[in-house]
Design a protein around this motif. Sequence first.
Motif, PDB file in Angstrom:
ATOM      1  N   LEU A 389      12.723   1.524  -8.891  1.00 43.10           N
ATOM      2  CA  LEU A 389      11.307   1.607  -8.493  1.00 43.10           C
ATOM      3  C   LEU A 389      11.089   1.114  -7.069  1.00 43.10           C
ATOM      4  CD1 LEU A 389       9.634   0.386 -11.780  1.00 43.10           C
ATOM      5  CD2 LEU A 389       9.401   2.650 -10.767  1.00 43.10           C
ATOM      6  N   PHE A 395       9.577   5.977  -7.308  1.00 40.85           N
ATOM      7  CA  PHE A 395       8.282   5.358  -7.574  1.00 40.85           C
ATOM      8  C   PHE A 395       7.202   6.436  -7.616  1.00 40.85           C
ATOM      9  CE2 PHE A 395       4.560   2.712  -6.112  1.00 40.85           C
ATOM     10  CZ  PHE A 395       4.443   2.013  -7.300  1.00 40.85           C
ATOM     11  N   ARG A 412       2.523  -4.258  -9.628  1.00 37.41           N
ATOM     12  CA  ARG A 412       3.986  -4.357  -9.523  1.00 37.41           C
ATOM     13  C   ARG A 412       4.445  -5.709 -10.048  1.00 37.41           C
ATOM     14  NH1 ARG A 412       6.245  -0.535  -5.903  1.00 37.41           N
ATOM     15  NH2 ARG A 412       8.101  -0.943  -7.113  1.00 37.41           N
ATOM     16  N   ASN A 416       9.440  -6.217  -7.398  1.00 32.66           N
ATOM     17  CA  ASN A 416       9.144  -4.780  -7.454  1.00 32.66           C
ATOM     18  C   ASN A 416      10.038  -3.982  -8.398  1.00 32.66           C
ATOM     19  OD1 ASN A 416       6.939  -4.859  -5.853  1.00 32.66           O
ATOM     20  ND2 ASN A 416       8.005  -4.266  -3.968  1.00 32.66           N
ATOM     21  N   VAL A 419       6.614  -1.621 -12.797  1.00 37.65           N
ATOM     22  CA  VAL A 419       5.230  -1.241 -12.491  1.00 37.65           C
ATOM     23  C   VAL A 419       4.488  -1.154 -13.817  1.00 37.65           C
ATOM     24  CG1 VAL A 419       5.854   1.228 -12.367  1.00 37.65           C
ATOM     25  CG2 VAL A 419       3.692   0.449 -11.377  1.00 37.65           C
TER      26      VAL A 419
END
Length: 444
Positions: A389, A395, A412, A416, A419
């Motif tokens: 991601l 993403f 997030r 990260n 999500v």
Amino acid sequence: MPVIKIGGSIQKDERDFELIAKRIERYADQKGKTVVVTSALKGVTNGLIEATENREKAVEIVSEIYDRHVKLLSKVSEGAEFENAFKALSKLADELFRIAWSIKVLDETSMRVRDYILSFGERMASVTLSAMLRARKIDAEAYTEPVIVTDDSFGEANVIEDLSAMEARKVLDTKSKIVVVPGFIGKTQTNRYTTVGRGGSDYTATLLAKLLGFPEVRLITEVPGIMTADPRKFSGARTISRLTLEEAMELAQMGAKRLHPRTFEPMLDRDIKVYIEGLYDEGFTLVQGGCNSLDKLKGIAVLEDLKLISVESTNIVGKIGSAARVMETAREAGVNIISLSQPASETTIHIVVDSMNSRRLTSRLQELRDLDSVRVEDVSAVSVVGCGLRNKDLFKEVLREASSFELASISRGLRNVSVTFLTSKDEGFNLAKDLHEVVVKWIN
Ligand SMILES: Nc1ncnc2c1ncn2[C@@H]1O[C@H](COP(=O)(O)OP(=O)(O)O)[C@@H](O)[C@H]1O
Ligand SMILES: N[C@@H](CC(=O)OP(=O)(O)O)C(=O)O
């Protein structure tokens, strides 16, 4: 030297115990010590919780639980092994019956008494499991007292690491090569029983590995590892072969494989490999290391039964301390905030809480002055987890899939690697299904 954790889901009957014995033999250290952490037999913790709630039936419930252990013990051991374990079980049961009578007569319990009652599940399981191993001529013994020290936040106690390290080292002084210890439970410095929260035996196992300097943990369970989604709800779920530490932490936090949210924390500053593996199927997941370019998408997790509380008012715009006032209200109500956000216009503060506690909070928020409205909606949080991601194209693909649903928010997670989408309760499952398809396409 491994720590092997035997989940409650795989402790149903003597057939399970046969497989458990073989698995422990496979991984036990030939020369050094092996620590086996046990959960309560399947359903026992829930039964004990019921005894504390349905107090009129408390004695009946604990009596059934005791009978179940004795019956299992008689099937997995005999002779002196049975006799000794039977005595140990009966001693624990005497203590448990006394408390069950007390709560029945008084028709009252506290969190402290609840933890005391719950502790018997893991303590009785230690006796039964080690007797089964000894009956197979495996050099094992039971430890029926907690091996970790905690504060007194009963129900969700916090581990005191330095004291726990001293307590845990005592486990290594036992004579047998294999020592079976209770997971999930702890004790305070004044020797009161505590529990660390549901699913806590996984956490006990990784914590012991850290405290004792063991390099490997095997969490043995009914599913062949952590899967791309809960296999009971998503028929296409597949085992994830490797998870990085941050991916595993995000999945655990969202309840994947009903892991305790802190399960992987002890790995943060230690080089420990954690395997989550099936008893019935050979599949497994290895949790180790950090993200690399091969890591794409790994799994989804869904939190249901949430409430989105939206506090709306033009009076909160530009006022320092507006958000703090909402948070403070949640703290006073004793309600944990799962997620929170505010648009740059500052006209609304959104918080997400567990449905169970939401009323306590909304009624207090409604009493606050200056607010125009406090809206409450049923929502689900659907998370996608994977180091991939961090890659813009991946993403975007996930966002594209999610964008066909009405989304209340997007956030997030840790570094990260996750999500989370908030959507209405009715849309939650369909969103999760679509996102799961994207994950399965990218899993490697
Ligand atoms: N992503 C997931 N991967 C594997 N199992 C999951 C996942 N999400 C939820 N589960 C559920 O977790 C259950 C296993 O957890 P649990 O019953 O606590 O095992 P144990 O008692 O062995 O610790 C499985 O039956 C499965 O339905
Ligand atoms: N017996 C406790 C602790 C635990 O970890 O159990 P399991 O391994 O079955 O998830 C519970 O049910 O919460």
